[in-house]
Design a protein around this motif. Structure first.
Motif, PDB file in Angstrom:
ATOM      1  N   VAL A 227      37.317  22.738  40.008  1.00 42.20           N
ATOM      2  CA  VAL A 227      38.035  22.729  41.283  1.00 42.20           C
ATOM      3  C   VAL A 227      37.054  22.990  42.418  1.00 42.20           C
ATOM      4  CG1 VAL A 227      40.314  23.379  40.422  1.00 42.20           C
ATOM      5  CG2 VAL A 227      38.673  25.166  40.983  1.00 42.20           C
ATOM      6  N   ARG A 228      37.326  22.349  43.546  1.00 38.69           N
ATOM      7  CA  ARG A 228      36.439  22.462  44.697  1.00 38.69           C
ATOM      8  C   ARG A 228      37.250  22.660  45.970  1.00 38.69           C
ATOM      9  NH1 ARG A 228      31.798  17.742  43.989  1.00 38.69           N
ATOM     10  NH2 ARG A 228      30.898  18.537  42.043  1.00 38.69           N
ATOM     11  N   PRO A 229      36.597  23.163  47.003  1.00 40.86           N
ATOM     12  CA  PRO A 229      37.281  23.334  48.288  1.00 40.86           C
ATOM     13  C   PRO A 229      37.430  22.010  49.030  1.00 40.86           C
ATOM     14  CG  PRO A 229      34.988  23.993  48.491  1.00 40.86           C
ATOM     15  CD  PRO A 229      35.208  23.677  47.039  1.00 40.86           C
ATOM     16  N   VAL A 230      38.299  21.997  50.023  1.00 43.80           N
ATOM     17  CA  VAL A 230      38.489  20.814  50.860  1.00 43.80           C
ATOM     18  C   VAL A 230      37.185  20.429  51.552  1.00 43.80           C
ATOM     19  CG1 VAL A 230      39.644  19.979  52.952  1.00 43.80           C
ATOM     20  CG2 VAL A 230      40.962  21.149  51.192  1.00 43.80           C
ATOM     21  N   SER A 231      36.362  21.409  51.853  1.00 48.38           N
ATOM     22  CA  SER A 231      35.105  21.136  52.556  1.00 48.38           C
ATOM     23  C   SER A 231      34.078  20.423  51.686  1.00 48.38           C
ATOM     24  CB  SER A 231      34.505  22.455  53.069  1.00 48.38           C
ATOM     25  OG  SER A 231      34.242  23.338  51.984  1.00 48.38           O
ATOM     26  N   ALA A 232      34.247  20.452  50.366  1.00 48.60           N
ATOM     27  CA  ALA A 232      33.293  19.796  49.463  1.00 48.60           C
ATOM     28  C   ALA A 232      34.036  19.201  48.271  1.00 48.60           C
ATOM     29  CB  ALA A 232      32.233  20.796  48.997  1.00 48.60           C
ATOM     30  N   PRO A 233      34.927  18.228  48.513  1.00 49.59           N
ATOM     31  CA  PRO A 233      35.770  17.699  47.434  1.00 49.59           C
ATOM     32  C   PRO A 233      34.980  16.804  46.483  1.00 49.59           C
ATOM     33  CG  PRO A 233      36.084  16.393  49.397  1.00 49.59           C
ATOM     34  CD  PRO A 233      35.153  17.517  49.783  1.00 49.59           C
ATOM     35  N   PHE A 234      35.589  16.500  45.369  1.00 49.21           N
ATOM     36  CA  PHE A 234      34.997  15.526  44.454  1.00 49.21           C
ATOM     37  C   PHE A 234      34.984  14.146  45.107  1.00 49.21           C
ATOM     38  CE2 PHE A 234      36.546  18.795  41.498  1.00 49.21           C
ATOM     39  CZ  PHE A 234      35.392  19.002  40.754  1.00 49.21           C
ATOM     40  N   GLU A 235      36.068  13.818  45.804  1.00 45.02           N
ATOM     41  CA  GLU A 235      36.148  12.576  46.572  1.00 45.02           C
ATOM     42  C   GLU A 235      36.970  12.851  47.819  1.00 45.02           C
ATOM     43  OE1 GLU A 235      36.695   8.831  44.683  1.00 45.02           O
ATOM     44  OE2 GLU A 235      36.452   9.666  42.677  1.00 45.02           O
ATOM     45  N   THR A 236      36.711  12.089  48.862  1.00 43.82           N
ATOM     46  CA  THR A 236      37.419  12.327  50.120  1.00 43.82           C
ATOM     47  C   THR A 236      38.836  11.780  50.096  1.00 43.82           C
ATOM     48  OG1 THR A 236      36.482  10.286  51.038  1.00 43.82           O
ATOM     49  CG2 THR A 236      35.314  12.364  51.482  1.00 43.82           C
ATOM     50  N   HIS A 237      39.144  10.912  49.134  1.00 40.67           N
ATOM     51  CA  HIS A 237      40.482  10.348  49.024  1.00 40.67           C
ATOM     52  C   HIS A 237      41.135  10.823  47.734  1.00 40.67           C
ATOM     53  CE1 HIS A 237      39.433   8.030  52.433  1.00 40.67           C
ATOM     54  NE2 HIS A 237      38.725   7.105  51.805  1.00 40.67           N
ATOM     55  N   GLY A 238      42.472  10.785  47.712  1.00 40.02           N
ATOM     56  CA  GLY A 238      43.222  11.189  46.532  1.00 40.02           C
ATOM     57  C   GLY A 238      43.053  10.234  45.373  1.00 40.02           C
ATOM     58  N   GLY A 239      43.634  10.601  44.249  1.00 40.01           N
ATOM     59  CA  GLY A 239      43.359   9.896  43.005  1.00 40.01           C
ATOM     60  C   GLY A 239      44.046   8.561  42.826  1.00 40.01           C
ATOM     61  N   LEU A 240      44.997   8.187  43.686  1.00 38.03           N
ATOM     62  CA  LEU A 240      45.772   6.965  43.502  1.00 38.03           C
ATOM     63  C   LEU A 240      45.579   6.020  44.685  1.00 38.03           C
ATOM     64  CD1 LEU A 240      49.143   8.541  42.312  1.00 38.03           C
ATOM     65  CD2 LEU A 240      47.401   7.497  40.867  1.00 38.03           C
ATOM     66  N   ARG A 241      45.715   4.715  44.408  1.00 30.96           N
ATOM     67  CA  ARG A 241      45.674   3.710  45.464  1.00 30.96           C
ATOM     68  C   ARG A 241      46.698   2.620  45.188  1.00 30.96           C
ATOM     69  NH1 ARG A 241      41.369   2.832  48.755  1.00 30.96           N
ATOM     70  NH2 ARG A 241      42.886   1.483  49.790  1.00 30.96           N
ATOM     71  N   LEU A 242      47.222   2.052  46.253  1.00 33.85           N
ATOM     72  CA  LEU A 242      48.123   0.907  46.172  1.00 33.85           C
ATOM     73  C   LEU A 242      47.306  -0.374  46.213  1.00 33.85           C
ATOM     74  CD1 LEU A 242      51.063  -0.232  46.300  1.00 33.85           C
ATOM     75  CD2 LEU A 242      50.866  -0.082  48.801  1.00 33.85           C
ATOM     76  N   LEU A 243      47.607  -1.305  45.308  1.00 32.62           N
ATOM     77  CA  LEU A 243      46.961  -2.617  45.280  1.00 32.62           C
ATOM     78  C   LEU A 243      47.962  -3.680  45.713  1.00 32.62           C
ATOM     79  CD1 LEU A 243      45.172  -2.402  41.788  1.00 32.62           C
ATOM     80  CD2 LEU A 243      44.267  -1.721  44.026  1.00 32.62           C
ATOM     81  N   LYS A 244      47.490  -4.667  46.484  1.00 35.20           N
ATOM     82  CA  LYS A 244      48.357  -5.762  46.920  1.00 35.20           C
ATOM     83  C   LYS A 244      47.607  -7.081  46.783  1.00 35.20           C
ATOM     84  CE  LYS A 244      50.896  -3.077  50.439  1.00 35.20           C
ATOM     85  NZ  LYS A 244      51.259  -3.005  51.876  1.00 35.20           N
ATOM     86  N   GLY A 245      48.367  -8.142  46.634  1.00 37.44           N
ATOM     87  CA  GLY A 245      47.792  -9.483  46.545  1.00 37.44           C
ATOM     88  C   GLY A 245      48.818 -10.451  46.018  1.00 37.44           C
ATOM     89  N   ASN A 246      48.364 -11.647  45.670  1.00 36.19           N
ATOM     90  CA  ASN A 246      49.323 -12.660  45.237  1.00 36.19           C
ATOM     91  C   ASN A 246      49.904 -12.400  43.853  1.00 36.19           C
ATOM     92  OD1 ASN A 246      47.104 -13.340  43.667  1.00 36.19           O
ATOM     93  ND2 ASN A 246      46.927 -15.448  44.428  1.00 36.19           N
ATOM     94  N   LEU A 247      49.426 -11.357  43.161  1.00 38.95           N
ATOM     95  CA  LEU A 247      50.022 -10.973  41.882  1.00 38.95           C
ATOM     96  C   LEU A 247      51.104  -9.914  42.046  1.00 38.95           C
ATOM     97  CD1 LEU A 247      46.909 -10.934  39.527  1.00 38.95           C
ATOM     98  CD2 LEU A 247      48.772 -12.604  39.589  1.00 38.95           C
ATOM     99  N   GLY A 248      51.290  -9.424  43.279  1.00 40.07           N
ATOM    100  CA  GLY A 248      52.319  -8.429  43.530  1.00 40.07           C
ATOM    101  C   GLY A 248      51.717  -7.128  44.025  1.00 40.07           C
ATOM    102  N   ARG A 249      52.505  -6.073  43.936  1.00 42.93           N
ATOM    103  CA  ARG A 249      52.076  -4.732  44.319  1.00 42.93           C
ATOM    104  C   ARG A 249      51.930  -3.904  43.060  1.00 42.93           C
ATOM    105  NH1 ARG A 249      56.157  -2.284  46.447  1.00 42.93           N
ATOM    106  NH2 ARG A 249      55.263  -0.994  48.100  1.00 42.93           N
ATOM    107  N   SER A 250      50.919  -3.063  43.034  1.00 44.77           N
ATOM    108  CA  SER A 250      50.711  -2.217  41.861  1.00 44.77           C
ATOM    109  C   SER A 250      49.924  -0.989  42.274  1.00 44.77           C
ATOM    110  CB  SER A 250      49.970  -2.977  40.758  1.00 44.77           C
ATOM    111  OG  SER A 250      48.643  -3.273  41.162  1.00 44.77           O
ATOM    112  N   LEU A 251      49.668  -0.128  41.310  1.00 45.71           N
ATOM    113  CA  LEU A 251      48.944   1.117  41.579  1.00 45.71           C
ATOM    114  C   LEU A 251      47.771   1.243  40.623  1.00 45.71           C
ATOM    115  CD1 LEU A 251      52.234   2.965  41.960  1.00 45.71           C
ATOM    116  CD2 LEU A 251      50.477   3.183  43.697  1.00 45.71           C
TER     117      LEU A 251
END
Length: 639
Positions: A409-433
């Motif tokens: 675990v890390r503080p907000v000031s030094a995270p593992f990544e600046t964004h959360g673990g999930l992302r939304l994908l979009k395109g001609n195949l539809g929407r997904s995660l």
């Protein structure tokens, strides 16, 4: 601390979008509220039936209309390691209630299946729908109107969301969730995964594999990886409906027993009969839902909750969308690495600071709503403390000021990544995660030919025949809720992980789900519209080039637009099956909503028709702008 602007704006977007449905829900909660024992509404004959099996002391209290009666809804069975400890909880809870001059009764039990047992098996097609069956069973349990509050005994994947949906249907009742805690550490999860991959490659025997699995899953308690079950616990704390720090205390310990006692006492003290009434329907508002999503993102939790918490929100009259989750993911940093996103198990996560540390970091950064009402006094700040024993009694002390292990675990000031673990994908195949937190950056994008199959077993057969290309995107379609109940594709991860270890570029695209324990392989999951409902996956052909880019949020087939539009829709080649109870869920498959609407097969809050556009601000709403567009007119059925 000032609330982060993205958190504020997403919360306000949800509030405005949901205002009509939420108001109607709260009107229902208010209509059921009474400042007297709810069993007083029953006739003498009804009430006599309700306490006929009770002992003399409980009968006298239940007749007197003076004390609260606590309903116990339990998911106990002794096949699930996480739920086996619940066997003795009803006796404990009844004894605690009696010691306080109150009563408690087991209102009913709910089914609880284990995805770890059904992975890759026919029974997995019942898994997602079991959530809705649990919600209905919870409603049946509480329908007797004998109870002034309820405690919910459940831990695992679909069980907690199902209990939550059922509890929200009785939103006038205070609710406290009581977990059983994780099993103690076994062999490291990474070691187990390595044996699985060697077995998939034919380099380990079945005996070796079983020994590794048994060394990992070895005792009562929740599985120790950070899958859906343990994500459930973190999200319950983030919403304030489970005691602070209750999630990861091992079964059979004095502290675990003290937490069970405290949870029972608290449930009895927040009924309408006292001065501190806290019904769950009022506690779970849009702020609590946003807190749950933030906690999911910050800890790299299970993708299953992008379905479950859409459903939970709707049960409270709140419309949460995947766009909301994606917007929050861009603002919330990743603060934890717990297997499959790292090597630590949940015991090590708790020892390193756990939920108390993570929540304090988020609150101090304005990334959680600290002011929400919870089942305890003090709002979310109370969840920054840790439970302790003081002379045998439960006490709380401030949580760790610093991470005990910055590999975990890390503080907000030094995270593992600046964004959360999930992302939304979009395109001609539809929407997904996609769950990025478990995938190394070099594997987060791929462009490769599609290998198209209609069930996961077909991919294994292609591998056994040596027919898979060096680099490919495995497209496993007709796995959505309408097709077959949306089973998890976790059984494919040892094979795909092994191929990736060999230096091959592989990915998974599916309208099915992926286990909360899965990681490592870039996977676009929950693709909607699903193939069985006319989705674009049914247009894909073998060898089509597919681009999956998790960082850019893109999922598309690189096919000429004119050719793509002219293509017909393929039909599922897998013969229908009726064994293992699947025939009993035909109505669920026919009625189920899309994954981005919670994959609900029961009436539960606002529901939109297949293909119908949800009420939108999203097309015009720009995060950071501070201005909400006017709500677009929209006709919906309230089911």
């Amino acid at each position: 601390m000032t609330l982060h602007p993205v958190l504020h704006e997403v919360t306000e977007r949800i509030r405005q979008r949901s205002r009509g449905w939420r108001a109607a829900y709260l009107d229902g909660v208010a209509a059921m509220h009474e400042n007297r024992p709810l069993r007083a509404r029953l006739s003498c004959g009804n009430l006599a039936h309700g306490f006929a099996g009770s002992n003399a002391t409980d009968k006298s209290r239940l007749k007197a209309d003076a004390t609260p009666n606590l309903g116990i809804v339990s998911a106990y069975n002794d096949m699930l390691s996480a739920h086996q400890p619940f066997e003795t909880y009803p006796t404990q809870i009844r004894d605690i209630a009696r010691s306080l001059g109150a009563t408690a009764q087991v209102a009913g039990g709910v089914p609880a299946m284990c995805d770890g047992v059904t992975q890759g098996r026919a029974g997995m097609e019942l898994s997602l729908f079991s959530r809705d069956a649990i919600a209905q069973a919870t409603a049946v349990a509480l329908s007797h109107d004998m109870f002034d509050a309820a405690v919910y005994l459940g831990v695992c994947d679909k069980i907690v969301p199902g209990l939550l949906i059922g509890a929200l249907a009785f939103g006038h009742l205070p609710a406290v969730f009581i977990p059983a805690g994780p099993m103690t550490p076994g062999i490291p999860n990474k070691q187990k995964a390595e044996v699985r991959e060697r077995y998939a490659a034919g380099e380990a025997t079945r005996e070796e594999l079983l020994e590794a699995e048994s060394g990992s899953y070895h005792a009562p308690g929740t599985c120790t990886f950070y899958g859906t079950a343990n994500s459930n616990q973190v999200l319950l704390e983030a919403m304030g409906i489970q005691l602070p720090g209750a999630s990861f205390v091992n079964p059979g310990t004095p502290l675990r027993d003290a937490l069970t006692r405290a949870a029972t006492e608290r449930a009895l003290r927040i009924t309408a009969l006292g001065a501190d009434y806290r019904p769950i329907g009022q506690l779970i508002d849009e702020r609590a839902i946003v807190n749950a999503v933030v906690a999911l993102l910050a800890t790299g939790g299970s993708t299953n909750h992008t379905i479950h918490f859409v459903a939970v929100a709707r049960a409270a009259g709140i419309v949460l969308t995947w766009e909301d989750i994606d917007a929050l993911a861009l603002a919330v940093p990743l603060l934890a690495r717990v297997y499959p996103n790292g090597e630590a198990d949940v015991n090590r996560f708790a020892a390193s600071g756990g939920t108390a540390y993570v929540f304090r970091e988020l609150i101090d950064a304005g990334l959680m709503h600290a002011d929400i009402p919870t089942v305890v006094a003090g709002g979310m700040r109370a969840y920054c403390d840790e439970p302790r024993l003081d002379g045998g009694s439960l006490a709380y002390a401030p949580g760790a000021a610093q991470s005990g292990d910055e590999e975990v675990v890390r503080p907000v000031s030094a995270p593992f990544e600046t964004h959360g673990g999930l992302r939304l994908l979009k395109g001609n195949l539809g929407r997904s995660l996609i769950k990025l937190s478990a995938i190394k950056p070099e594997h987060r994008s791929i462009t490769a030919p599609a290998v198209v199959v209609d069930n996961p077993q077909a991919l294994n057969k292609l591998h056994a025949a040596g027919a898979l290309p060096k680099d490919f995107v495995a497209v496993v379609r007709f796995q959505g809720p309408h097709a077959n109940g949306m089973p998890e594709m976790h059984s494919l991860t040892p094979l795909l992980g092994m191929l990736q270890n060999q230096g091959r570029r592989v990915a998974l695209v599916t309208d099915g789900r992926l286990s909360g324990a899965s990681g490592k392989i870039p996977s676009a999951i929950h693709v909607t519209p699903e193939a069985a409902h006319g989705g674009a996956l049914a247009k894909l052909r073998e060898g089509d080039m597919v681009r999956l880019d998790g960082e850019a949020g893109v999922l598309e087939a690189l096919v000429d637009a004119a050719e793509w539009n002219a293509r017909g829709i393929a039909v599922d080649s897998t013969p229908p099956a009726f064994d293992m109870g699947r025939n009993l869920f035909a109505n669920s498959r026919a009625l189920v909503t899309p994954p981005d609407q919670g994959a609900l097969s029961i009436s539960c809050g606002p529901v939109f028709q297949h293909g119908e556009t949800e009420p939108e601000y999203d097309a015009e709403y720009e995060l950071g702008g501070g201005t909400l567009a006017a709500e677009a007119p929209h006709e919906a059925k309230d089911a």
